[in-house]
Design an enzyme around this catalytic site. Structure first.
Site, PDB file in Angstrom:
ATOM      1  N   LYS A  72       0.841  -1.197   0.000  1.00  0.00           N
ATOM      2  CA  LYS A  72       0.000   0.000   0.000  1.00  0.00           C
ATOM      3  C   LYS A  72       0.876   1.246   0.000  1.00  0.00           C
ATOM      4  O   LYS A  72       1.801   1.378   0.829  1.00  0.00           O
ATOM      5  CB  LYS A  72      -0.907   0.010   1.234  1.00  0.00           C
ATOM      6  CG  LYS A  72      -1.951  -1.098   1.230  1.00  0.00           C
ATOM      7  CD  LYS A  72      -3.034  -0.860   0.198  1.00  0.00           C
ATOM      8  CE  LYS A  72      -4.147  -1.890   0.316  1.00  0.00           C
ATOM      9  NZ  LYS A  72      -5.222  -1.671  -0.664  1.00  0.00           N
ATOM     10  N   ASP A 129      -0.600  -0.730  -4.504  1.00  0.00           N
ATOM     11  CA  ASP A 129      -1.958  -0.188  -4.524  1.00  0.00           C
ATOM     12  C   ASP A 129      -1.918   1.194  -3.876  1.00  0.00           C
ATOM     13  O   ASP A 129      -1.689   1.312  -2.671  1.00  0.00           O
ATOM     14  CB  ASP A 129      -2.926  -1.104  -3.759  1.00  0.00           C
ATOM     15  CG  ASP A 129      -4.382  -0.664  -3.933  1.00  0.00           C
ATOM     16  OD1 ASP A 129      -4.606   0.397  -4.553  1.00  0.00           O
ATOM     17  OD2 ASP A 129      -5.279  -1.371  -3.441  1.00  0.00           O
ATOM     18  N   GLU A 172      -2.009  -0.487  -8.776  1.00  0.00           N
ATOM     19  CA  GLU A 172      -3.474  -0.478  -8.683  1.00  0.00           C
ATOM     20  C   GLU A 172      -3.957   0.926  -8.305  1.00  0.00           C
ATOM     21  O   GLU A 172      -3.405   1.557  -7.398  1.00  0.00           O
ATOM     22  CB  GLU A 172      -3.866  -1.506  -7.615  1.00  0.00           C
ATOM     23  CG  GLU A 172      -5.340  -1.676  -7.396  1.00  0.00           C
ATOM     24  CD  GLU A 172      -5.626  -2.849  -6.444  1.00  0.00           C
ATOM     25  OE1 GLU A 172      -4.738  -3.719  -6.237  1.00  0.00           O
ATOM     26  OE2 GLU A 172      -6.737  -2.889  -5.897  1.00  0.00           O
ATOM     27  N   ASP A 189      -9.255  -0.208  -9.895  1.00  0.00           N
ATOM     28  CA  ASP A 189     -10.030  -0.801  -8.797  1.00  0.00           C
ATOM     29  C   ASP A 189     -11.239   0.096  -8.529  1.00  0.00           C
ATOM     30  O   ASP A 189     -12.318  -0.112  -9.095  1.00  0.00           O
ATOM     31  CB  ASP A 189      -9.143  -0.977  -7.553  1.00  0.00           C
ATOM     32  CG  ASP A 189      -9.893  -1.620  -6.391  1.00  0.00           C
ATOM     33  OD1 ASP A 189     -11.042  -2.060  -6.605  1.00  0.00           O
ATOM     34  OD2 ASP A 189      -9.361  -1.677  -5.262  1.00  0.00           O
ATOM     35  N   LYS A 216     -14.308  -7.008  -7.570  1.00  0.00           N
ATOM     36  CA  LYS A 216     -14.654  -7.298  -6.163  1.00  0.00           C
ATOM     37  C   LYS A 216     -16.158  -7.462  -6.087  1.00  0.00           C
ATOM     38  O   LYS A 216     -16.900  -6.610  -6.617  1.00  0.00           O
ATOM     39  CB  LYS A 216     -14.242  -6.141  -5.254  1.00  0.00           C
ATOM     40  CG  LYS A 216     -12.753  -5.956  -5.078  1.00  0.00           C
ATOM     41  CD  LYS A 216     -12.509  -4.760  -4.164  1.00  0.00           C
ATOM     42  CE  LYS A 216     -11.032  -4.485  -3.984  1.00  0.00           C
ATOM     43  NZ  LYS A 216     -10.812  -3.111  -3.492  1.00  0.00           N
TER      44      LYS A 216
HETATM   45  C1  LIG Z   1      -8.037  -6.453   1.643  1.00  0.00           C
HETATM   46  C2  LIG Z   1      -7.507  -6.279   0.240  1.00  0.00           C
HETATM   47  N1  LIG Z   1      -6.212  -6.852   0.129  1.00  0.00           N
HETATM   48  C3  LIG Z   1      -7.432  -4.830  -0.131  1.00  0.00           C
HETATM   49  O1  LIG Z   1      -6.368  -4.260  -0.064  1.00  0.00           O
HETATM   50  N2  LIG Z   1      -8.551  -4.244  -0.490  1.00  0.00           N
HETATM   51  C4  LIG Z   1      -8.512  -2.811  -0.697  1.00  0.00           C
HETATM   52  C5  LIG Z   1      -9.692  -2.127  -0.085  1.00  0.00           C
HETATM   53  C6  LIG Z   1      -9.953  -2.620   1.313  1.00  0.00           C
HETATM   54  C7  LIG Z   1     -10.657  -1.708   2.245  1.00  0.00           C
HETATM   55  O2  LIG Z   1     -10.287  -0.549   2.410  1.00  0.00           O
HETATM   56  O3  LIG Z   1     -11.546  -2.258   2.878  1.00  0.00           O
HETATM   57  C8  LIG Z   1      -8.214  -2.436  -2.095  1.00  0.00           C
HETATM   58  O4  LIG Z   1      -7.896  -3.265  -2.947  1.00  0.00           O
HETATM   59  O5  LIG Z   1      -8.238  -1.264  -2.392  1.00  0.00           O
HETATM   60 MG   LIG Z   2      -7.365  -1.574  -4.419  1.00  0.00          MG
END
Ligand SMILES: C[C@H](N)C(=O)N[C@H](CCC(=O)O)C(=O)O
Ligand SMILES: [Mg+2]
Length: 364
Positions: free
Chosen positions: A162, A190, A218, A243, A267
């Site tokens: 992240k 991401d 991402e 995303d 998702k």
């Molecule tokens: C949990 C998954 N690996 C993830 O990162 N999802 C996030 C959004 C999750 C959230 O904030 O609840 C994504 O892909 O942006």
């Molecule tokens: Mg994402």
């Protein structure tokens, strides 16, 4: 098999460590659990997280949408008429994707139970095994490096790092993690909308020039900035994944036509469940575009449904970010999808195979 009732509960599961992105910090999962009951005694399970910053859904809106709009339309419908049931769910209310997803997941669970097969077989079959990545929360550089090394030691071969905070620190974060895990793990980034288009191009060029090989980046820019997404996609070698920008099949078609991204993150909580996720996977397959299957902060109830879908659509869903259960401090579900570190597998039992859920608080 006719629907007789839809009951709701709340499920809380603390996370192993705080989950931190450019959008939010979360300490525990607190999701709405849906139980669709039938005249045969079968129960289908679904789950909806309140991801207000991405889907706009909160607990109250999820509960009200199901209780006051979706449930009255569904009671009395026959599960064997799956396409009709999913159309009713999708058309009875605008938006409210997480509520629709939770109910649809439970309906698909029942449909597969009706025919005595695991859900992935009803969706087309496949090899019932997947490998997920693990999210590395955005934090101080040393902490992110330590978390990445720990993840690799636990067997995760892909890390979803992240970023999306301060651009200069982000570049240093990624360089440090790459140097620490090089040759042992693949890195996907991401940014959760945290960069401008120009910042994203600047950061990715810096990383590319420094020899940092990234699998993908991402959602570098704001969800609604499709021109910005295309600006980045046109200028960097690193594949760009949409995303937050894409929820519906229509949005995916627009994005593909604009060539604004290279990969789509599907998702269930964005698509409103399995029926639209199938449509998106089929559209992408038609256009030779790869997809990732992703999740929000969900336990193994709804992540199991995503697993079944990804197995059945493995020709196009080639990337897996289903680490919700790995982030949880315990798995509240005894079911037919097994989450063991990076490895996910499905047992040969009907539906989602959910036998029990620990710690569920039923709503009156
Ligand atoms: C949990 C998954 N690996 C993830 O990162 N999802 C996030 C959004 C999750 C959230 O904030 O609840 C994504 O892909 O942006
Ligand atoms: Mg994402």
């Amino acid at each position: 098999m006719k629907i007789t009732d839809i009951r709701l509960g709340m499920l809380k599961v603390p996370l192993k460590t705080p989950f931190k992105t450019a959008l939010r910090t979360v300490h525990e999962i607190e999701d709405v659990v849906v139980m669709v009951e039938t005249d045969t005694g079968h129960v289908g399970y679904g789950e909806a997280p309140a991801t207000a910053v991405i889907t706009g859904d909160i607990h109250g809106s999820i509960i009200e949408a199901i209780r006051t709009v979706i449930k009255p339309k569904l009671v009395g419908l026959d599960i064997s008429d799956l396409n009709h049931v999913t159309r009713v769910i999708q058309n009875c209310i605008m938006k409210n994707y997480s509520a629709k997803a939770a109910v649809e997941i439970a309906v698909y669970d029942l449909f597969a139970q009706l025919y005595g097969a695991p859900l992935y077989k009803m969706l087309g079959g496949g090899v019932p095994k997947l490998t997920t990545d693990l999210t590395i929360s955005v934090d101080y550089i040393d902490k992110m490096v330590a978390d990445s090394l720990d993840a690799v030691d636990r067997g995760f071969e892909t890390l979803k790092v992240k970023v999306g905070k301060d651009i200069g620190v982000d570049i240093e974060r990624v360089k440090a993690i790459y140097a620490a895990v090089e040759g042992r793990a693949l890195i996907r980034l991401d940014a959760n909308q945290g960069w401008t288009a120009k910042e994203a191009v600047y950061a990715l060029h810096k990383l590319e020039d420094a020899g940092v090989r990234l699998e993908l980046v991402e959602q570098p820019v704001k969800a609604l900035d499709i021109d910005g997404l295309k600006y980045v996609t046109d200028r960097v070698h690193t594949p760009v994944m949409a995303d937050e920008t894409t929820f519906s099949p229509r949005e995916v078609i627009e994005l593909i036509k604009m060539r604004a991204a290279d990969i789509i993150n599907i998702k269930l909580m964005k698509t409103g469940g399995i029926s639209n996720a199938i449509k998106i996977a089929d559209i992408c397959s038609f256009y030779d575009m790869q997809c990732m299957i992703g999740c929000m902060l969900e336990t193994s109830i709804s992540v199991s449904a995503a697993v079944h879908l990804a197995v059945a659509k493995s020709d196009v869903i080639t990337k897996v970010d289903l680490d919700g259960p790995s982030l949880c401090s315990f798995d509240p579900v005894e079911g037919n999808v097994l989450f063991e570190g990076a490895d996910i597998s499905i047992e040969d039992t009907p539906g989602l195979g959910i036998r029990s859920i620990k710690g569920l608080n039923m709503l009156a």
